[in-house]
Every structure is written in structure tokens, then in C-alpha cells.
Design a protein around this motif. Structure first.
Motif, PDB file in Angstrom:
ATOM      1  N   UNK A  19      48.642 -15.992  67.459  1.00  0.00           N
ATOM      2  CA  UNK A  19      49.672 -17.160  67.238  1.00  0.00           C
ATOM      3  C   UNK A  19      48.986 -18.663  67.004  1.00  0.00           C
ATOM      4  N   UNK A  20      47.990 -18.626  67.689  1.00  0.00           N
ATOM      5  CA  UNK A  20      47.079 -20.041  67.431  1.00  0.00           C
ATOM      6  C   UNK A  20      46.754 -20.176  65.900  1.00  0.00           C
ATOM      7  N   UNK A  21      46.216 -18.842  65.537  1.00  0.00           N
ATOM      8  CA  UNK A  21      45.790 -18.930  63.892  1.00  0.00           C
ATOM      9  C   UNK A  21      46.943 -19.275  63.173  1.00  0.00           C
ATOM     10  N   UNK A  22      48.094 -18.471  63.487  1.00  0.00           N
ATOM     11  CA  UNK A  22      49.314 -18.801  62.609  1.00  0.00           C
ATOM     12  C   UNK A  22      49.548 -20.213  62.642  1.00  0.00           C
ATOM     13  N   UNK A  23      49.554 -20.900  63.561  1.00  0.00           N
ATOM     14  CA  UNK A  23      50.068 -22.200  63.787  1.00  0.00           C
ATOM     15  C   UNK A  23      49.117 -23.054  62.845  1.00  0.00           C
ATOM     16  N   UNK A  24      47.797 -22.745  63.309  1.00  0.00           N
ATOM     17  CA  UNK A  24      46.851 -23.833  62.425  1.00  0.00           C
ATOM     18  C   UNK A  24      46.653 -23.599  60.953  1.00  0.00           C
ATOM     19  N   UNK A  25      47.345 -22.175  60.444  1.00  0.00           N
ATOM     20  CA  UNK A  25      47.480 -21.881  58.982  1.00  0.00           C
ATOM     21  C   UNK A  25      48.516 -22.717  58.499  1.00  0.00           C
ATOM     22  N   UNK A  26      49.600 -22.891  59.209  1.00  0.00           N
ATOM     23  CA  UNK A  26      50.770 -23.730  58.803  1.00  0.00           C
ATOM     24  C   UNK A  26      50.230 -25.329  58.615  1.00  0.00           C
ATOM     25  N   UNK A  27      49.769 -25.632  59.661  1.00  0.00           N
ATOM     26  CA  UNK A  27      49.220 -26.938  59.700  1.00  0.00           C
ATOM     27  C   UNK A  27      48.102 -27.246  58.538  1.00  0.00           C
ATOM     28  N   UNK A  28      47.237 -26.414  58.234  1.00  0.00           N
ATOM     29  CA  UNK A  28      46.330 -26.484  56.884  1.00  0.00           C
ATOM     30  C   UNK A  28      46.912 -26.570  55.801  1.00  0.00           C
ATOM     31  N   UNK A  29      48.226 -26.099  55.690  1.00  0.00           N
ATOM     32  CA  UNK A  29      49.094 -26.172  54.234  1.00  0.00           C
ATOM     33  C   UNK A  29      49.659 -27.914  54.120  1.00  0.00           C
ATOM     34  N   UNK A  30      49.340 -28.505  55.199  1.00  0.00           N
ATOM     35  CA  UNK A  30      50.167 -29.933  55.233  1.00  0.00           C
ATOM     36  C   UNK A  30      51.553 -29.909  55.019  1.00  0.00           C
ATOM     37  N   UNK A  31      52.220 -29.041  55.642  1.00  0.00           N
ATOM     38  CA  UNK A  31      53.378 -29.075  55.685  1.00  0.00           C
ATOM     39  C   UNK A  31      54.023 -30.177  56.819  1.00  0.00           C
ATOM     40  N   UNK A  32      55.099 -30.395  56.668  1.00  0.00           N
ATOM     41  CA  UNK A  32      55.995 -31.245  57.677  1.00  0.00           C
ATOM     42  C   UNK A  32      56.012 -30.579  59.066  1.00  0.00           C
ATOM     43  N   UNK A  33      55.642 -31.214  60.005  1.00  0.00           N
ATOM     44  CA  UNK A  33      55.681 -30.483  61.375  1.00  0.00           C
ATOM     45  C   UNK A  33      57.184 -30.051  61.728  1.00  0.00           C
ATOM     46  N   UNK A  34      58.093 -30.213  61.366  1.00  0.00           N
ATOM     47  CA  UNK A  34      59.477 -29.571  61.567  1.00  0.00           C
ATOM     48  C   UNK A  34      59.472 -28.273  60.803  1.00  0.00           C
ATOM     49  N   UNK A  35      58.927 -28.329  59.579  1.00  0.00           N
ATOM     50  CA  UNK A  35      58.782 -27.062  58.796  1.00  0.00           C
ATOM     51  C   UNK A  35      57.803 -26.028  59.571  1.00  0.00           C
TER      52      UNK A  35
END
Length: 251
Positions: A19-35
């Protein structure tokens, strides 16, 4: 169509490595936090978006029960707010326990040599100053000591190291308040640039810490650098408290 319940983690400490890795993979995409939060909801609650039901809702399916239901956009947003804790650093250090088959050091850095802690602090500040991912890679090599030097790091893994050390610093500020309230704080935002003189400031701060622990006796330096960083910081905090009390008495 049937309704179904959604169960989500309530804190950083409940997140698994995956779960941590999935979260950081989304953060690494520079997506808006709500997304990012909405994607985490779908992943962790095992929800599949099938299609848009209309302009403001979509048809989703529960992977486990196979039940389908129409969710309005506001409902998804409401559920995603249950993960709002991800918008801030973890109150207590949390990290991905294993990367590339290598185990991390203790999340709170207990038993980590003072020398490695100082190096991590320098790389952390270097990242804030330069935005160079190589600074985080050097931190990661210290915090996952058995990982091969040839290992290739994902950006998500490196960002997880940044979040981890930021939480460690916040935890140390609570644990050793006298010491950490008497040293200069970073003049930067979460991922922003620090002052241009940060390298010299860090060198001076590191030398001052080592001198305080050795009492100026250079023959003790090697032993001090191999000391558990918690033990070293405990001593520095006590010295800072003594100095503070002395200043108050002189006033």
C-alpha cells in the motif's frame, strides 16, 4: 445493483509495504492529491470503475463480491477524505520495510550509527537544496544497507525515503526538544529549495555536534560516530538543556 461497504486504512501505521508503494507511485506521477487519494480508494477497497453512469456519477464493481453500484462523484470524494492523513507526513516514522529483498533499518532509526544519521541529514538537506534524486538514493543506500549498490531505485521508493526521514526528523524534534529547538531549521517548503549556504551551515552544525560529544578530544571521534544515534542525540539534548539553564541563570 447492490450496495457494499468500503473498508480503508485509518492511519499511516496501518499501511502495508504494498500500500505504501502504491501511494508513492501515485505521488511520483505528480498527480493532484485528491486524485491520488481517489486512486488509493479504488485500489485498497478493490473497486473497479466500469463506466460513467452520467456526468456526475460512475458505475463501480466490488472485486470480491462482484456487486455493482452507482456512486456519485461526491460520494467518492467523501470516501477519499478518509485517507486525508496521507496529505501530511506520518506522525511516527513509517517506511517500506523491504525493498529489493533488502530490509530497512528500524523505522525510528534506533541502533543506526550516528555517522549514518549525520550523512542522511546532509543528503536530506541536499535534496531540498538541489531536488536531485541522487541525494535520496544515497540516503536509501544507508537506510537499506544490504541492498546492492547496483540496484536501480524507483522514484516512488526514493520519495518514500524522503517522507520517512521527514517523519524521523519530526519525531526527533519531539523526543529531543532542547537540542532541535536550538539548531537552525530548514528555510524551505516540503520540496522547495533551501538557502544557498546550506552546505556550509550543515558542515558547521555537524562539526559542532561532534565537538560537543567528544569534548574536543579527537581521539574519541571514531567511537562517537559509531554510537547509536539515539544515544548521541540524548546526550546532545542533555547538553543543550544544560546550556539553556545556564543562560537562564545568567539572565
Amino acid at each position: 445493483m447492490e450496495a457494499f461497504s468500503i473498508s480503508l486504512p485509518k492511519s499511516w501505521s496501518e499501511l502495508s509495504d504494498q500500500q505504501l508503494l502504491f501511494f508513492f507511485r501515485q505521488v511520483a506521477r505528480d498527480l493532484p492529491m485528491n486524485e491520488v487519494l481517489a486512486l488509493c480508494v479504488c485500489k485498497w477497497a478493490e473497486i473497479v470503475v466500469l463506466c460513467h453512469a452520467d456526468k456526475h456519477s460512475c458505475l463501480v464493481k466490488d472485486r470480491k463480491s462482484k456487486h455493482q453500484v452507482v456512486l456519485a462523484d461526491w460520494q467518492i470524494t467523501f470516501v477519499a477524505r478518509q485517507l486525508a492523513f496521507l496529505e501530511s507526513f506520518a506522525p511516527k516514522p513509517v517506511r517500506i520495510a523491504v525493498i529489493g529483498g533488502a530490509s530497512a533499518v528500524a523505522a525510528d532509526l534506533q541502533a543506526v550509527p550516528f555517522e549514518d544519521y549525520l550523512a542522511c541529514e546532509n543528503y536530506y538537506q541536499g535534496f531540498l537544496h538541489t531536488q536531485s534524486m541522487e541525494c535520496l538514493a544515497e540516503m536509501a543506500r544507508l537506510l537499506y544497507p544490504k541492498l546492492s549498490d547496483k540496484a536501480c531505485w524507483e522514484k516512488a521508493e526514493l520519495l518514500s525515503v524522503f517522507y520517512w526521514f521527514a517523519s524521523v526528523k519530526a519525531n526527533f524534534t519531539r523526543m529531543f526538544p532542547h537540542f532541535f529547538t536550538n539548531i537552525p531549521q530548514e528555510k524551505s517548503n516540503l520540496l522547495g529549495s533551501a538557502d544557498l549556504g546550506v552546505g556550509e551551515e550543515l558542515r558547521q552544525a555537524m562539526n559542532a555536534q561532534i565537538r560537543a560529544l567528544t569534548g574536543g578530544d579527537i581521539t574519541k571521534e571514531a567511537a562517537i560516530l559509531q554510537m547509536d544515534c539515539w544515544r548521541a542525540l540524548t546526550e546532545l539534548d542533555a547538553k543543550a538543556q544544560e546550556a539553556e539553564e545556564m543562560r537562564n541563570q545568567l539572565k
